[in-house]
Design a protein around this motif. Sequence first.
Motif, mmCIF file in Angstrom:
data_model
loop_
_atom_site.group_PDB
_atom_site.id
_atom_site.type_symbol
_atom_site.label_atom_id
_atom_site.label_comp_id
_atom_site.label_asym_id
_atom_site.label_seq_id
_atom_site.Cartn_x
_atom_site.Cartn_y
_atom_site.Cartn_z
ATOM 1 N N GLY A 110 89.135 94.668 -27.845
ATOM 2 C CA GLY A 110 89.953 94.002 -28.842
ATOM 3 C C GLY A 110 91.288 94.671 -29.055
ATOM 4 O O GLY A 110 91.865 94.586 -30.139
ATOM 5 N N GLU A 111 91.778 95.364 -28.033
ATOM 6 C CA GLU A 111 93.069 96.024 -28.155
ATOM 7 C C GLU A 111 93.863 95.893 -26.871
ATOM 8 O O GLU A 111 93.299 95.888 -25.786
ATOM 9 N N ILE A 112 95.174 95.806 -27.018
ATOM 10 C CA ILE A 112 96.041 95.855 -25.846
ATOM 11 C C ILE A 112 96.680 97.224 -25.819
ATOM 12 O O ILE A 112 97.281 97.661 -26.803
ATOM 13 N N HIS A 113 96.505 97.898 -24.713
ATOM 14 C CA HIS A 113 96.900 99.291 -24.618
ATOM 15 C C HIS A 113 97.956 99.441 -23.526
ATOM 16 O O HIS A 113 97.729 99.091 -22.382
ATOM 17 N N ALA A 114 99.127 99.959 -23.896
ATOM 18 C CA ALA A 114 100.181 100.140 -22.904
ATOM 19 C C ALA A 114 100.029 101.488 -22.224
ATOM 20 O O ALA A 114 99.690 102.479 -22.866
ATOM 21 N N LEU A 115 100.265 101.498 -20.925
ATOM 22 C CA LEU A 115 100.287 102.742 -20.179
ATOM 23 C C LEU A 115 101.724 102.921 -19.703
ATOM 24 O O LEU A 115 102.246 102.114 -18.937
ATOM 25 N N MET A 116 102.377 103.961 -20.224
ATOM 26 C CA MET A 116 103.808 104.103 -19.977
ATOM 27 C C MET A 116 104.111 105.405 -19.260
ATOM 28 O O MET A 116 103.396 106.396 -19.419
ATOM 29 N N GLY A 117 105.205 105.410 -18.536
ATOM 30 C CA GLY A 117 105.661 106.623 -17.874
ATOM 31 C C GLY A 117 106.695 106.280 -16.831
ATOM 32 O O GLY A 117 106.722 105.167 -16.326
ATOM 33 N N GLU A 118 107.545 107.257 -16.529
ATOM 34 C CA GLU A 118 108.562 107.044 -15.515
ATOM 35 C C GLU A 118 107.944 107.173 -14.127
ATOM 36 O O GLU A 118 106.740 107.408 -13.983
ATOM 37 N N ASN A 119 108.792 107.059 -13.118
ATOM 38 C CA ASN A 119 108.332 107.261 -11.739
ATOM 39 C C ASN A 119 107.588 108.575 -11.604
ATOM 40 O O ASN A 119 108.027 109.589 -12.126
ATOM 41 N N GLY A 120 106.466 108.540 -10.902
ATOM 42 C CA GLY A 120 105.751 109.780 -10.657
ATOM 43 C C GLY A 120 104.982 110.290 -11.851
ATOM 44 O O GLY A 120 104.489 111.406 -11.848
ATOM 45 N N ALA A 121 104.849 109.458 -12.884
ATOM 46 C CA ALA A 121 104.130 109.899 -14.075
ATOM 47 C C ALA A 121 102.631 109.938 -13.815
ATOM 48 O O ALA A 121 101.904 110.686 -14.446
ATOM 49 N N GLY A 122 102.177 109.095 -12.884
ATOM 50 C CA GLY A 122 100.753 109.059 -12.582
ATOM 51 C C GLY A 122 100.048 107.804 -13.052
ATOM 52 O O GLY A 122 98.841 107.704 -12.960
ATOM 53 N N LYS A 123 100.844 106.830 -13.528
ATOM 54 C CA LYS A 123 100.247 105.586 -14.015
ATOM 55 C C LYS A 123 99.409 104.909 -12.941
ATOM 56 O O LYS A 123 98.245 104.569 -13.146
ATOM 57 N N SER A 124 100.037 104.715 -11.774
ATOM 58 C CA SER A 124 99.333 103.925 -10.768
ATOM 59 C C SER A 124 98.155 104.701 -10.198
ATOM 60 O O SER A 124 97.130 104.103 -9.864
ATOM 61 N N THR A 125 98.261 106.031 -10.135
ATOM 62 C CA THR A 125 97.109 106.807 -9.676
ATOM 63 C C THR A 125 95.938 106.633 -10.642
ATOM 64 O O THR A 125 94.795 106.427 -10.222
ATOM 65 N N LEU A 126 96.244 106.704 -11.930
ATOM 66 C CA LEU A 126 95.188 106.552 -12.938
ATOM 67 C C LEU A 126 94.534 105.166 -12.832
ATOM 68 O O LEU A 126 93.305 105.040 -12.834
ATOM 69 N N ILE A 127 95.374 104.124 -12.699
ATOM 70 C CA ILE A 127 94.844 102.766 -12.568
ATOM 71 C C ILE A 127 93.950 102.671 -11.329
ATOM 72 O O ILE A 127 92.860 102.100 -11.364
ATOM 73 N N LYS A 128 94.416 103.281 -10.245
ATOM 74 C CA LYS A 128 93.652 103.166 -8.997
ATOM 75 C C LYS A 128 92.330 103.913 -9.094
ATOM 76 O O LYS A 128 91.362 103.547 -8.425
ATOM 77 N N ILE A 129 92.282 104.954 -9.902
ATOM 78 C CA ILE A 129 91.009 105.653 -10.098
ATOM 79 C C ILE A 129 90.054 104.768 -10.914
ATOM 80 O O ILE A 129 88.875 104.642 -10.595
ATOM 81 N N LEU A 130 90.604 104.112 -11.928
ATOM 82 C CA LEU A 130 89.750 103.240 -12.751
ATOM 83 C C LEU A 130 89.218 102.061 -11.945
ATOM 84 O O LEU A 130 88.118 101.586 -12.182
ATOM 85 N N THR A 131 90.019 101.568 -10.996
ATOM 86 C CA THR A 131 89.601 100.374 -10.264
ATOM 87 C C THR A 131 88.920 100.701 -8.946
ATOM 88 O O THR A 131 88.646 99.809 -8.158
ATOM 89 N N GLY A 132 88.669 101.997 -8.711
ATOM 90 C CA GLY A 132 87.873 102.344 -7.541
ATOM 91 C C GLY A 132 88.641 102.423 -6.235
ATOM 92 O O GLY A 132 88.042 102.538 -5.175
ATOM 93 N N VAL A 133 89.956 102.362 -6.291
ATOM 94 C CA VAL A 133 90.734 102.492 -5.052
ATOM 95 C C VAL A 133 90.775 103.965 -4.615
ATOM 96 O O VAL A 133 90.612 104.277 -3.444
ATOM 97 N N TYR A 134 90.983 104.869 -5.572
ATOM 98 C CA TYR A 134 90.915 106.301 -5.297
ATOM 99 C C TYR A 134 89.678 106.882 -5.976
ATOM 100 O O TYR A 134 89.233 106.375 -7.005
ATOM 101 N N ALA A 135 89.179 107.986 -5.434
ATOM 102 C CA ALA A 135 88.132 108.730 -6.120
ATOM 103 C C ALA A 135 88.787 109.894 -6.858
ATOM 104 O O ALA A 135 89.705 110.519 -6.341
ATOM 105 N N ARG A 136 88.332 110.162 -8.071
ATOM 106 C CA ARG A 136 88.932 111.268 -8.833
ATOM 107 C C ARG A 136 88.385 112.598 -8.317
ATOM 108 O O ARG A 136 87.283 112.657 -7.773
#
Lengths: 536, 325
Positions: free
Chosen positions: A34-60
């Motif tokens: 029940g919440e919309i959560h923004a994930l923010m950061g500049e280039n190289g912040a790690g946003k897409s790495t974190l997303i890819k870990i959550l979605t199973g593309v990368y292993a942590r």
Amino acid sequence: MSDRTDELLLARGIGKTFPGVKALDKVDLTLRAGEIHALMGENGAGKSTLIKILTGVYARDVGTIEFDGRQISPNSPSEAEAAGISTVYQEVNLIPTLSVAENILLGRQPKKFGIIQWRAMRRHAARALERLGLELEVSRELRSCSIAIQQMIAIARALDVQAKLLILDEPTSSLDEQECEALFAVMRRLRDDGLAIAFVTHFLDQVYAVTDRITVLRNGGLVGEFETAKLPKLELIAKMLGKESGELPSSVGGAGTPLPASEGHPKGGLGETRPTFESASAIGDSEAPTTISKKTPFLSAKSIGRKMGVEPLDLQINAGEVLGLAGLLGSGRTETARLLFGIDSRDSGHVSVEGKPVPLRSPREAISRGLAFCSEDRKTEGIAPNLSVRENLILAMQASRGALRQLPLPEQLRIADHYIRALNIKTADTETPIRNLSGGNQQKVLLARWLAMQPKLIILDEPTRGIDVGAKAEIEKLVESLRERGMAVLFISSELDEVVRVSQRVVVLRDRRKVGELEGDFDEHRIMNLIAQPHE
Amino acid sequence: MNRFARRINIPLLATAVVLVVLFGTASVLYDGFFSLRVIANLFADNAVLGIASVGMTFVILSGGIDLSIGSAIAFTTVLVATLITGHHWHPVPAMLVALAAGTLFGLGQGFLIQRFELPAFLVTLGGMFFARGMAFVVNAESVGINNPFYDAVLNVRLPIGGRAALPATALIFLAAFVVAVFVAHFTTYGRNTFALGGNPDSARLMGLPVGRTQIAVYAVNGFCSALAGIVATFYTGSGNPAMGSGLELDAIAAVVIGGTLLTGGVGSVEGTLLGVLIFGTIQSALVFDGRLNSWWLRIAIGLLLLLFILLQKAITSRATARSTT
């Protein structure tokens, strides 16, 4: 809605290292139903790495993820989907040549005795779209729909697997304002249905329009989690850029105001010698014209713009001047540079070089007018990794002469030697393959390639990205000396302190729009203020 | 009905128009062309090409290509003929062995293409040389088939009115066609093939069994080649290791003229049938004319092919222009 907020996803201490880079370091993320959560950061912040870990593309490498009360470690997008985590990517990942209905239900078609039931499929698809408030002929081909609608269809598909968490990875980057609004309406509707939504974007206004909470990452680390309503925009920007907003003086001092040297290197005589222009008045309000300069600017662009690129804007670059282009990721800096260099064609506006109107429609023409462009992505757009330093260096020069009139080898060697010395490029010799050089030295070779063309205007797009502190200082020094020799420089960087140090004037962009121009006395704080300014 | 109106596919329509125009012109020009007998012969004479083209349709829909089918057909004919005539096998087990061999051959090619991400063009080019060579190893000479089972099958004829009848070869072709239409429209395998050709990366992210589908496409095509080879033994009454050279290119032409995009994802088995019938109509017209050399078939097909790819280009560029505005 606070009565319904319960934590759905708890990621704790997530770490991920790629060869040579620590992409994520002890990052926590909490997403609530029940919440919309923004994930923010500049280039190289790690946003897409974190997303890819959550979605199973990368292993942590380290850390735990608790989802819906269970520990999970998805190994593939389909495993994540089965657990209830669905993702919609920036590039719509559907099959353009199949119907809308099939795209929603591909792989899960309703079947009877192994036979696909088309009628039931269309009905089911129409219902899935209805949930998003969308009425659509579902037997249409997907590619006949607009990108915005395709995005909605991707969301409908994602939700159809009983998703509890929907991750939207930069869904708005190719949508116009109305389409964004429609998407936000859908997001709010889904939130009110109790879905958790993670929203990755670099548009600040959108974050404030639609999200409840914000997690900010910087350089692979967690900056913090904040309630959107309690975090002023200026503070958010400061956090993304790694500054303390309070630490910066809000009133501007003289030109010699010591700036927080965030990279910790001495200013090497750059800051002190920064000349102040007589017209010291900074122009803060948007759309204001620049100061009238007495001489004709080297390049002057009037309301140049491109649909989905940048809103029409004015730019003037004088000889012997460094014009900074500041703004957050996605604000339209690179797009502006590409328009100027003729890589993308503009929809509106005109450009004149040295007072003469010119079409400027192709890089070839731009080069012949004395422009040079050092691109942001040196790996893919700049260097030819297997060629030698010399070959990389003379590439643009040779190209402008044509393949038949080869530059004589002694001449090539002379030029290469000259620039290796002039720019202090650290290489064994002229014949070393460029891939063996460090990032900073590769960057210098690229710069030398364009300098060898003797340009009158050089566009530097993130010239210091990914290179070490010492090399950064050298590049800054080099820019300064180019300026002193009368070259015009357009300097693009996401490091605000750097922009402030090297530029005489700064044009500030936000959400693909020019929001102001600063001249004379300015500092990081004033730039951040401009970026944070509300729309109109 | 409205949803059918919406789904009318312009390339398919264009193919149908070309077929009608060709057939109509030939009917006006040549006495006796407009008859059920000529139509029945269209199916009988083009059964081998037709079955091969049906399999090829799935390969091209998936975004691939298969150059080995002409050789695979030759291998099948000579294998079946040698087993029956040389080793006195009953035709049925001989055919089953041939079908299994063809499927296995396609499976192997599909495995190489999928597992090692090799280009289909080169893998199947290798397969083409390999199968052709194997055909000559089985028997370097043409082998005739004299077998009561063959006579019985060749006596099966389905009357379609007048004095015309469809022979067994045409019936096998039509059966293969009907099964393929069903598979393309009503099975997950069929739809996954379209998705794979439409955008393989998306298909993978959508959780579809991309690898399995890709291998299956080549295995099925191997099966279809073997089936086409068996039909060829009925049609010619023999097995010949030199048979069917260049047939893969005819099949590709028929598929493309039938409205299937070489880039995959768009097309239909129905279109392929029309493409094969266009081939057949031109050939029959040349026979009726009697004055023109059979190379005119090649010229006509070449021109048609160019016309169709231009048409497809026009349609796809219009579609992309529409979706970006």
